[in-house]
Design a protein around this motif. Structure first.
Motif, short mmCIF file in Angstrom:
data_model
loop_
_atom_site.label_atom_id
_atom_site.label_comp_id
_atom_site.label_asym_id
_atom_site.label_seq_id
_atom_site.Cartn_x
_atom_site.Cartn_y
_atom_site.Cartn_z
N VAL A 1 -9.78 -30.22 5.04
CA VAL A 1 -8.66 -31.09 4.65
C VAL A 1 -8.62 -31.11 3.13
CG1 VAL A 1 -8.66 -32.52 6.74
CG2 VAL A 1 -10.12 -33.15 4.82
N SER A 2 -7.42 -31.22 2.59
CA SER A 2 -7.26 -31.01 1.15
C SER A 2 -7.68 -32.21 0.32
CB SER A 2 -5.80 -30.66 0.86
OG SER A 2 -5.55 -29.37 1.35
N ARG A 3 -8.05 -31.90 -0.93
CA ARG A 3 -8.41 -32.95 -1.88
C ARG A 3 -7.45 -32.92 -3.05
NH1 ARG A 3 -13.95 -30.81 -2.24
NH2 ARG A 3 -14.84 -31.20 -0.19
N GLY A 4 -6.65 -33.97 -3.17
CA GLY A 4 -5.83 -34.15 -4.35
C GLY A 4 -6.46 -35.27 -5.17
N VAL A 5 -5.69 -36.34 -5.45
CA VAL A 5 -6.32 -37.49 -6.10
C VAL A 5 -7.18 -38.25 -5.08
CG1 VAL A 5 -4.48 -37.66 -7.81
CG2 VAL A 5 -4.33 -39.03 -5.72
N GLY A 6 -6.96 -37.96 -3.81
CA GLY A 6 -7.80 -38.49 -2.73
C GLY A 6 -8.00 -37.40 -1.70
N THR A 7 -8.43 -37.77 -0.51
CA THR A 7 -8.67 -36.77 0.54
C THR A 7 -7.61 -36.90 1.62
OG1 THR A 7 -11.03 -36.83 0.10
CG2 THR A 7 -10.36 -35.93 2.22
N GLY A 8 -7.00 -35.77 1.97
CA GLY A 8 -5.94 -35.76 2.97
C GLY A 8 -6.48 -35.70 4.38
N SER A 9 -5.58 -35.52 5.34
CA SER A 9 -6.00 -35.50 6.74
C SER A 9 -5.70 -34.17 7.41
CB SER A 9 -5.29 -36.62 7.51
OG SER A 9 -3.90 -36.48 7.38
N ARG A 10 -5.08 -33.24 6.66
CA ARG A 10 -4.79 -31.93 7.25
C ARG A 10 -5.12 -30.82 6.26
NH1 ARG A 10 1.01 -33.39 9.49
NH2 ARG A 10 0.48 -34.72 11.26
N ARG A 11 -5.10 -29.61 6.78
CA ARG A 11 -5.44 -28.39 6.06
C ARG A 11 -4.25 -27.96 5.20
NH1 ARG A 11 -7.34 -24.47 3.99
NH2 ARG A 11 -8.01 -22.46 4.84
N ALA A 12 -4.49 -27.51 3.97
CA ALA A 12 -3.42 -26.96 3.13
C ALA A 12 -2.91 -25.67 3.77
CB ALA A 12 -3.95 -26.66 1.73
N MET A 13 -1.60 -25.53 3.83
CA MET A 13 -1.01 -24.33 4.43
C MET A 13 -0.72 -23.32 3.33
SD MET A 13 1.63 -26.01 7.18
CE MET A 13 1.44 -24.75 8.45
N PRO A 14 -0.88 -22.03 3.63
CA PRO A 14 -0.48 -21.02 2.65
C PRO A 14 1.04 -21.04 2.46
CG PRO A 14 -1.14 -19.97 4.70
CD PRO A 14 -1.39 -21.44 4.86
N ILE A 15 1.51 -20.60 1.32
CA ILE A 15 2.92 -20.76 0.97
C ILE A 15 3.75 -19.49 1.15
CG2 ILE A 15 4.40 -21.09 -1.06
CD1 ILE A 15 2.43 -23.29 -1.92
N VAL A 16 3.10 -18.34 0.99
CA VAL A 16 3.85 -17.09 1.07
C VAL A 16 4.51 -16.96 2.46
CG1 VAL A 16 3.75 -14.59 0.82
CG2 VAL A 16 2.22 -16.04 -0.52
N ALA B 1 6.78 -18.98 3.54
CA ALA B 1 7.24 -20.29 4.02
C ALA B 1 8.77 -20.39 4.00
CB ALA B 1 6.63 -21.41 3.20
N GLY B 2 9.41 -19.55 3.19
CA GLY B 2 10.88 -19.57 3.14
C GLY B 2 11.52 -19.14 4.45
N HIS B 3 10.72 -18.56 5.34
CA HIS B 3 11.24 -18.15 6.65
C HIS B 3 11.14 -19.27 7.68
CE1 HIS B 3 11.78 -13.79 5.81
NE2 HIS B 3 10.86 -14.04 4.89
N ALA B 4 10.47 -20.35 7.33
CA ALA B 4 10.25 -21.43 8.29
C ALA B 4 11.43 -22.40 8.30
CB ALA B 4 8.97 -22.18 7.95
N THR B 5 11.80 -22.84 9.48
CA THR B 5 12.84 -23.86 9.60
C THR B 5 12.27 -25.23 9.24
OG1 THR B 5 13.87 -22.62 11.38
CG2 THR B 5 14.44 -24.96 11.21
N TRP B 6 11.06 -25.48 9.73
CA TRP B 6 10.41 -26.78 9.53
C TRP B 6 9.14 -26.57 8.72
CZ3 TRP B 6 14.01 -29.97 10.93
CH2 TRP B 6 14.84 -29.67 12.00
N LEU B 7 8.91 -27.45 7.76
CA LEU B 7 7.77 -27.31 6.86
C LEU B 7 6.71 -28.36 7.18
CD1 LEU B 7 8.04 -25.04 4.75
CD2 LEU B 7 10.27 -25.93 5.44
N PHE B 8 5.49 -28.05 6.78
CA PHE B 8 4.28 -28.82 7.10
C PHE B 8 3.84 -28.50 8.53
CE2 PHE B 8 5.63 -32.15 3.82
CZ PHE B 8 4.58 -31.92 2.95
N TRP B 9 2.61 -28.84 8.84
CA TRP B 9 2.07 -28.58 10.18
C TRP B 9 2.91 -29.27 11.26
CZ3 TRP B 9 -1.45 -25.11 11.53
CH2 TRP B 9 -2.39 -24.67 10.58
#
Lengths: 477, 145
Positions: free
Chosen positions: A126-141, A143-151
């Motif tokens: 799970v990702s760490r920004g200013v705190g700790t998130g609850s899901r895995r960071a997704m790769p971005i390359v 992503a423009g083909h996706a209709t819906w973003l985020f897990w």
């Protein structure tokens, strides 16, 4: 309805296609070099010759062709983002993407969790920004083909997605008045060249947002409606520039692409591009193991949401995934139908025809693409598995879902074979699991093509083109 | 490029590709069918220009009485999915417009992968409520086929 292709973007697409062809040719040249190196080393007696005399039927070849990066359609235009194809937006977006000043502690940028040197992800469960998130960071390359973003697909465009982490308390932890002020201070020229004059920001509270802490929300409420909209528009435009940058990122061809090319040409060189175990794994991937059912097309994702019974990271608070996201995206002021979108309402067909009442959305997450997957541990939406073998064994074990119902079936002891109208269980023995895992290693642009015993360490040191940590992406300007 | 083909011929091919995921051999791909209780005769018309995987597109539908008389002003709901994958349609298609002669436009159709898809229609018209299910096999274009 959204047009299949937007004639207005034809020339840009052609340019991009030309560039992608160039990237492809470079990749193919690199693959050919890998192949030559392979033969040389094999001749020198360091490795046995690679031999994967796999015969593919016409129908298998059709499936292989469907996975080739060459078959990837040009990234679709997003009518809600008017600047996404502008070169200036791509450059500005990249600077914003890497700008740590757009965070509460001045230390977190988009690139913190989406590291360009690591396929735009961070290698953490799970990702760490200013705190700790609850899901895995997704790769971005891609992503423009996706209709819906985020897990969970709670955003319907790349630009709207980019705004989420900025105001998220554990990611960038900033807010929209702070972002607008940073843009005015640090990026005014870039911004105004693309979007016109910035609004006056004097007299605004330093930290205000409709989504932030109680203090930020209270501060937001003190701003009059017209100025709130002005600030939100600057914020939205930041997302649109970041999206332009993200959309310019493309996959470099993988070893599998070179193999598929060679197979389709009937070129014997294919034998040097995949080891026998990798080729066997590929046959399983498109057949008995059923992977290609959801991991389909050149990006190896159907871009849809599935519950496959992946154990929740926190059993006490299982993640509802897509089920909790459809209301959020419909209500989002930054969606395709919202006031900051550049699309006409009739162009927002995905939102219009979104599924929101299907019980199968409970505990469902988006199918991740698999390009570069072997270098992107840990796996699943919250990094639940540390190895690809664990992932494959999960699909064979097919446990019941903690929340909702898994789409997978399992031939429990003594049970009859499933009927045709059901999903067949995925049944693989240990050797097949190992082959499948080997195959997944062929999807990385920088993965070594050198044949080795399946259990041997990858001989990356012998590959002069291998750059540890290199991204599987090339930037298209 | 990535065009969807709707063809009965692809059934055997799909069986060969996907092994245990193959559709039933006797899958009925008829595009004109009576509804379950024979209240309506329903014809489903795929788009003239095939759509790519994951591309929104529209279908047309024609509803008639068993004698062939057009049925107008019917209320129609669209559902479906992939029986062998245990999931529904990726979108929620709807009848958005009534066309002449008992025709209806279904917008918001999308297929996210190749294989056997069911399209289920619930029709409520002058003769009452009835249901009908169509089968469609979505296949990648074959090489040299």
């Amino acid at each position: 309805m959204k047009p299949l292709t937007d004639p207005a973007n034809h020339s840009e697409e052609t340019t991009m296609q030309r560039f992608q062809s160039m990237v492809w040719m470079l990749g193919s040249a690199a693959a050919a070099l890998f192949g030559a190196l392979t033969v040389t080393l094999a001749d020198a007696g360091e490795q046995p010759p690679a031999a994967a005399p796999m015969r593919w039927s016409a129908d298998e070849r059709a499936v292989l062709a469907s996975l080739s990066l060459k078959r990837l359609a040009p990234v679709p235009a997003d009518p809600s983002n008017a600047v996404e194809r502008q070169g200036a937006a791509i450059g500005f977006g990249r600077r914003l993407f890497e700008d740590v000043r757009l965070s509460r502690n001045g230390a977190v940028s988009c690139a913190t969790c989406h590291d360009p040197a690591r396929q735009f992800q961070d290698g953490l469960p799970v990702s760490r920004g200013v705190g700790t998130g609850s899901r895995r960071a997704m790769p971005i390359v891609g992503a423009g083909h996706a209709t819906w973003l985020f897990w969970d697909g709670r955003k319907d465009s790349l630009w709207s997605q980019a705004l989420g982490p900025l105001e998220d308390a554990v990611e960038h932890g900033t807010n929209r008045t702070r972002v607008a002020q940073r843009v005015a201070q640090d990026h005014r020229r870039d911004y105004e060249a693309l979007f016109g004059a910035l609004p006056r920001l004097d007299g605004l509270p330093g930290d205000a947002s409709p989504k932030g802490s109680a203090a930020e929300q209270a501060a937001w409420a003190t701003i009059d409606a017209r100025r709130r909209e002005e600030v939100s528009r600057v914020f939205a435009n930041v997302g649109k520039a970041i999206a332009a940058y993200e959309k310019s990122l493309t996959h470099a061809p993988a070893r599998l692409d070179a193999y598929i090319d060679a197979v389709l040409r009937g070129d014997a060189a294919s034998r040097t591009l995949l080891r026998a175990d990798e080729a066997r794994g590929l046959r399983l991937f498109i057949g008995k193991a059923q992977c290609v059912g959801c991991h389909n097309g050149p990006l190896f994702s159907d871009q849809q949401f599935h519950n496959t019974g992946v154990p929740p990271r926190d059993a006490a608070r299982p993640d509802r995934g897509r089920a909790a996201a459809t209301a959020a995206v419909r209500a989002d002021e930054f969606n395709c139908l919202g006031p900051f979108s550049d699309a006409r309402p009739e162009q927002c067909q995905e939102l219009r025809f979104m599924v929101s009442d299907d019980p199968a959305l409970e505990g469902a997450f988006k199918t991740p693409g698999l390009r570069g997957v072997a270098d992107r541990a840990p796996y699943m939406h919250a990094g639940q598995f540390t190895t690809l073998e664990q992932v494959v064994r999960h699909y064979v074990a097919a446990p019941h879902a903690a929340l909702g119902h898994s789409e997978l079936t399992h031939r429990h002891a003594g049970a009859a074979a499933p009927k045709h109208a059901e999903r067949a269980p995925i049944e693989l023995n240990d050797a097949e699991i190992a082959d499948l895992v080997s195959f997944l290693g062929t999807l990385g642009a920088q993965s070594s093509p050198l044949p080795a015993a399946p259990s041997a360490a990858r001989p990356d040191h012998a590959n002069p083109l291998h750059r540890p940590g290199a991204a599987t992406a090339g930037l298209v300007h | 490029m990535n065009r969807i083909l709707f063809t009965t011929l692809s059934l055997a091919a799909l069986a060969a590709i996907t092994g245990c995921m193959s559709p039933p051999q006797d899958l009925d791909l008829a595009l004109t069918r009576p509804s379950i209780d024979s209240k309506y005769l329903v014809t489903l018309q795929p788009p003239a220009r095939p759509a790519a995987i994951n591309q929104l597109h529209a279908w047309q539908l024609r509803v008639a009485t068993p004698a062939g008389k057009p049925v107008t002003q019917a209320r129609i709901q669209v559902d479906g999915g992939m029986p062998q994958h245990g999931h529904g349609l990726p979108t929620r298609p709807r009848v958005t417009r009534e066309l002449p002669d008992g025709g209806y436009l279904i917008e918001g159709m999308k297929f996210s992968m190749t294989g056997w898809w069911e399209i289920k229609l619930a029709i409520d018209g002058p003769a009452g409520a009835d249901r009908v299910t169509f089968n469609t096999v979505v296949a990648e274009p074959g090489l040299g086929r």
